[in-house]
Design a protein around this motif. Structure first.
Motif, PDB file in Angstrom:
ATOM      1  N   TRP A  89       0.785  -0.625   0.052  1.00  0.00           N
ATOM      2  CA  TRP A  89      -0.092  -0.327   0.258  1.00  0.00           C
ATOM      3  C   TRP A  89       0.728   0.855   0.032  1.00  0.00           C
ATOM      4  O   TRP A  89       0.089   2.273  -0.270  1.00  0.00           O
ATOM      5  CB  TRP A  89      -1.112  -0.142   1.365  1.00  0.00           C
ATOM      6  CG  TRP A  89      -2.348  -1.052   1.015  1.00  0.00           C
ATOM      7  CD1 TRP A  89      -2.346  -1.698   1.426  1.00  0.00           C
ATOM      8  CD2 TRP A  89      -3.058  -0.563   0.360  1.00  0.00           C
ATOM      9  NE1 TRP A  89      -3.740  -2.141   0.440  1.00  0.00           N
ATOM     10  CE2 TRP A  89      -4.331  -1.306   0.109  1.00  0.00           C
ATOM     11  CE3 TRP A  89      -3.730   0.760  -0.675  1.00  0.00           C
ATOM     12  CZ2 TRP A  89      -5.702  -1.201  -0.762  1.00  0.00           C
ATOM     13  CZ3 TRP A  89      -5.022   0.860  -1.309  1.00  0.00           C
ATOM     14  CH2 TRP A  89      -6.265  -0.007  -1.249  1.00  0.00           C
ATOM     15  N   LEU A  90       1.372   0.921   0.827  1.00  0.00           N
ATOM     16  CA  LEU A  90       2.698   2.177   0.828  1.00  0.00           C
ATOM     17  C   LEU A  90       2.850   2.925  -1.149  1.00  0.00           C
ATOM     18  O   LEU A  90       3.448   4.132  -1.414  1.00  0.00           O
ATOM     19  CB  LEU A  90       4.534   1.340   1.049  1.00  0.00           C
ATOM     20  CG  LEU A  90       4.922   2.377   1.761  1.00  0.00           C
ATOM     21  CD1 LEU A  90       6.685   1.266   2.386  1.00  0.00           C
ATOM     22  CD2 LEU A  90       4.195   3.340   3.101  1.00  0.00           C
ATOM     23  N   GLY A  99      -3.314   9.715  -3.194  1.00  0.00           N
ATOM     24  CA  GLY A  99      -2.486   8.803  -2.878  1.00  0.00           C
ATOM     25  C   GLY A  99      -1.780   9.030  -1.325  1.00  0.00           C
ATOM     26  O   GLY A  99      -1.625   8.573  -0.162  1.00  0.00           O
ATOM     27  N   ALA A 100      -1.345  10.231  -1.215  1.00  0.00           N
ATOM     28  CA  ALA A 100      -0.515  10.526  -0.197  1.00  0.00           C
ATOM     29  C   ALA A 100      -1.440  10.935   0.704  1.00  0.00           C
ATOM     30  O   ALA A 100      -1.265  10.373   2.398  1.00  0.00           O
ATOM     31  CB  ALA A 100       0.214  12.262  -0.861  1.00  0.00           C
ATOM     32  N   ILE A 101      -2.924  11.708  -0.168  1.00  0.00           N
ATOM     33  CA  ILE A 101      -4.172  11.646   1.491  1.00  0.00           C
ATOM     34  C   ILE A 101      -4.238  10.624   1.688  1.00  0.00           C
ATOM     35  O   ILE A 101      -4.834   9.901   3.122  1.00  0.00           O
ATOM     36  CB  ILE A 101      -5.041  12.335   0.979  1.00  0.00           C
ATOM     37  CG1 ILE A 101      -4.827  13.499   0.920  1.00  0.00           C
ATOM     38  CG2 ILE A 101      -5.973  12.313   1.647  1.00  0.00           C
ATOM     39  CD1 ILE A 101      -5.340  13.864  -0.170  1.00  0.00           C
ATOM     40  N   VAL A 102      -4.328   8.866   1.368  1.00  0.00           N
ATOM     41  CA  VAL A 102      -4.944   8.329   1.690  1.00  0.00           C
ATOM     42  C   VAL A 102      -3.786   7.367   2.582  1.00  0.00           C
ATOM     43  O   VAL A 102      -4.139   7.213   3.339  1.00  0.00           O
ATOM     44  CB  VAL A 102      -5.406   7.374   0.213  1.00  0.00           C
ATOM     45  CG1 VAL A 102      -5.416   5.496   0.518  1.00  0.00           C
ATOM     46  CG2 VAL A 102      -6.212   8.004  -0.583  1.00  0.00           C
ATOM     47  N   PHE A 106      -4.608   5.682   6.607  1.00  0.00           N
ATOM     48  CA  PHE A 106      -3.868   4.706   7.019  1.00  0.00           C
ATOM     49  C   PHE A 106      -3.674   4.778   7.692  1.00  0.00           C
ATOM     50  O   PHE A 106      -2.963   4.219   8.904  1.00  0.00           O
ATOM     51  CB  PHE A 106      -3.621   3.956   5.627  1.00  0.00           C
ATOM     52  CG  PHE A 106      -4.519   2.991   4.746  1.00  0.00           C
ATOM     53  CD1 PHE A 106      -5.450   3.875   4.504  1.00  0.00           C
ATOM     54  CD2 PHE A 106      -3.698   2.748   3.324  1.00  0.00           C
ATOM     55  CE1 PHE A 106      -6.186   3.243   3.712  1.00  0.00           C
ATOM     56  CE2 PHE A 106      -4.752   2.498   2.586  1.00  0.00           C
ATOM     57  CZ  PHE A 106      -5.734   3.340   2.436  1.00  0.00           C
ATOM     58  N   PHE A 107      -1.833   6.354   8.141  1.00  0.00           N
ATOM     59  CA  PHE A 107      -0.897   6.172   9.476  1.00  0.00           C
ATOM     60  C   PHE A 107      -1.910   5.976  10.519  1.00  0.00           C
ATOM     61  O   PHE A 107      -1.630   6.170  11.461  1.00  0.00           O
ATOM     62  CB  PHE A 107      -0.180   6.855   8.660  1.00  0.00           C
ATOM     63  CG  PHE A 107       0.392   6.156   7.923  1.00  0.00           C
ATOM     64  CD1 PHE A 107       1.434   4.965   7.916  1.00  0.00           C
ATOM     65  CD2 PHE A 107       1.469   7.111   6.720  1.00  0.00           C
ATOM     66  CE1 PHE A 107       2.142   3.766   6.519  1.00  0.00           C
ATOM     67  CE2 PHE A 107       2.650   6.682   5.924  1.00  0.00           C
ATOM     68  CZ  PHE A 107       3.015   4.801   5.616  1.00  0.00           C
ATOM     69  N   VAL A 108      -2.963   6.935  10.171  1.00  0.00           N
ATOM     70  CA  VAL A 108      -3.461   7.634  11.065  1.00  0.00           C
ATOM     71  C   VAL A 108      -4.363   6.347  12.274  1.00  0.00           C
ATOM     72  O   VAL A 108      -4.826   7.110  13.500  1.00  0.00           O
ATOM     73  CB  VAL A 108      -4.458   8.650  10.739  1.00  0.00           C
ATOM     74  CG1 VAL A 108      -5.368   9.461  12.482  1.00  0.00           C
ATOM     75  CG2 VAL A 108      -2.840  10.130  10.572  1.00  0.00           C
TER      76      VAL A 108
END
Length: 124
Positions: A89-90, A99-102, A106-108
């Motif tokens: 998913w990276l 992409g960066a927002i998604v 995921f990280f949050v």
């Protein structure tokens, strides 16, 4: 997890792409890499080691970035594992804007409760 414990944990699993990483471990590591980048930029500017006049990118920053690349990728993959997603998913970060927002979402997200296919919950 404290700041020091998170840094120690990431460096002890320098290229460990298996397992899970808590949210706090990932974000403390992110703060650490930002601080290292700031210090490297200051040192590059003060010592005149920048590649282009007026730039903050220099030799020390390049070495620091290369040294932190693999542990950063490893902790990001383990963080995705904690949310029950594969490290692949990276690659969504390559999609412009979205992409960066998604990936940030995921990280949050909180970890999946209990054990998942990537191992036991690091929270215990």
């Amino acid at each position: 997890m404290s700041f020091g414990a998170a840094i120690k944990s990431v460096f002890s699993q320098y290229v460990g792409f298996s397992g899970r990483a808590r949210r706090s471990e990932y974000w403390w590591w992110t703060l650490f890499t930002i601080l290292v980048s700031i210090v490297a930029a200051i040192l590059d500017s003060a010592l005149g080691l920048t590649f282009v006049d007026g730039s903050t990118t220099g030799f020390i920053g390049l070495i620091a970035s290369l040294a932190l690349l693999l542990p950063s990728l490893a902790v990001a993959v383990r963080r995705l594992h904690d949310t029950d997603r594969t490290g692949w998913w990276l690659l969504i970060a390559l999609v412009p804007f979205v992409g960066a927002i998604v990936l940030l979402v995921f990280f949050v997200l909180d970890s999946t409760p209990g054990a998942n296919r990537f191992g036991p919950n690091p929270k215990g």
